[in-house]
Structure formats: C-alpha cells, structure tokens
Design an enzyme around this catalytic site. Structure first.
Site, short mmCIF file in Angstrom:
data_model
loop_
_atom_site.label_atom_id
_atom_site.label_comp_id
_atom_site.label_asym_id
_atom_site.label_seq_id
_atom_site.Cartn_x
_atom_site.Cartn_y
_atom_site.Cartn_z
N MET A 24 35.21 47.24 42.40
CA MET A 24 35.94 47.11 43.87
C MET A 24 36.13 45.86 44.42
SD MET A 24 37.44 50.03 43.70
CE MET A 24 38.37 49.99 45.09
N GLU A 37 36.59 61.85 50.88
CA GLU A 37 37.59 61.02 51.29
C GLU A 37 38.45 60.91 50.19
OE1 GLU A 37 37.90 56.46 52.99
OE2 GLU A 37 35.85 57.33 52.42
N GLU A 70 52.86 49.67 47.55
CA GLU A 70 53.71 48.84 48.72
C GLU A 70 55.27 48.81 48.04
OE1 GLU A 70 52.58 48.17 51.60
OE2 GLU A 70 50.54 48.94 51.12
N ASN A 122 38.79 34.33 39.08
CA ASN A 122 38.85 35.44 37.94
C ASN A 122 39.73 34.79 36.88
OD1 ASN A 122 39.13 37.77 36.34
ND2 ASN A 122 39.29 38.87 38.01
N ILE A 126 43.53 35.85 35.37
CA ILE A 126 44.83 35.07 35.39
C ILE A 126 45.35 34.75 34.08
CG2 ILE A 126 45.01 32.77 36.15
CD1 ILE A 126 43.07 32.99 38.35
N TYR A 129 47.48 37.55 33.12
CA TYR A 129 48.70 37.74 33.94
C TYR A 129 49.77 36.77 33.54
CZ TYR A 129 45.48 40.48 36.93
OH TYR A 129 44.59 41.52 37.28
#
Length: 170
Positions: A24, A37, A70, A122, A126, A129
C-alpha cells in the site's frame, strides 16, 4: 493471464493485499483496518461509474488488481493504478495488466488520456510505464506521506493518440 471485473468473492484476496504496508505504500495509502470496511467500500462503489476495478488472473488465481479511478466522462481522462501480488511479481504481469487496463480505458470507455502517480524512486515501475508510452508530465514534491516520510511523485500521462500510434508501430 487475463483481467476480469472485481467480484465480492475477491475481497479476501484484496483484503490481504491491502493490509500489506509495503504494497500500500506504493499506492501512497495506509492499509485498511478491517474486512468490514473493505466490504462496505465494495458495496458503496460497485455501481460507481467513475471507477472500474479488474482482477488480474493467472490460471484462475488472483494475481493482482488494475484500477481505473476518477473516471471523468466530460474531460475523458482517468487515473490508472496496479498492484501485483508479491508471489506473481517479475513475471511481466504488471506490464500486461497495465496494457489491458489501458486498452479498456481507450477502446471501451473512449477516454482521451490516462494518468498515474508513481514514487520517483520506484524505478522498476517507471521503466514499465515508459515502455507502455507514459511520459513524465511533472514532479510533485513531498506529495505523499507513506512509511513514515514524505515522497516525491511523478505525474505521468498517456494520450489515446500516443497509445494508438505506438500500438500501430509495434
């Protein structure tokens, strides 16, 4: 390897994944504190049209998750996130899972742009990506707090036109 929509039956796997502090921290989030939760969040968001969550499967086993969050249908962009379980890392699943998530975003949701945030340290992420065509758009200084300290983050983006051009040339 394939992706499929997240189902309620996947919550125990997601719970294990999201209670891992190192995992996380890569998402700049603290782990969930309870399974209840997580169940409530699933029920609340299962019909939310601003999110799509997919399970990465390997031979029927839960290997990770790729998310589009989003989702903005007016501006036609979304954030993409991925977590691959530690036992499935270094098998090319992050790149393959991201590729399928990107294809869904552009070819199904008709988005114009996908973006992500990644810790500047990271380098493995990268590298993946950039191989997929994402470009650095900026650096956010001390933008996230995880594992006891603030982290700088790159904002990286990929446009549909860049994705389709890269795919056509491959």
């Amino acid at each position: 390897m394939n992706i499929r929509p997240l189902e309620k039956k996947d919550l125990p796997h997601l719970y294990r994944q999201q209670n891992s502090r190192p995992v996380m921290a890569l998402w700049f989030e603290e782990p969930y504190t309870s399974f209840d939760e997580l169940s409530i969040l699933y029920d609340r968001h299962v019909l939310d049209q601003s999110e799509r969550r997919f399970v990465i499967e390997v031979e029927g086993d839960f290997a990770g998750i790729v998310e589009l969050v989003e989702i903005d249908t007016i501006h036609r962009h979304a954030e993409i996130q991925i977590i691959v379980d530690p036992q499935y890392q270094r098998q090319g699943l992050a790149q393959a899972g991201m590729q399928l998530g990107i294809e869904y975003a552009f070819n199904v949701l008709n988005l114009h742009k996908i973006y992500l945030y990644v810790d500047v340290n990271n380098s493995a992420a990268i590298h993946i990506y950039k191989k997929l065509g994402f470009q650095e758009e900026g650096q956010l200084r001390q933008h996230y707090f995880a594992e006891g300290c603030y982290h700088d983050s790159f904002l990286m983006g990929l446009f549909f036109t860049e994705f389709s051009t890269k795919k056509a040339s491959s």
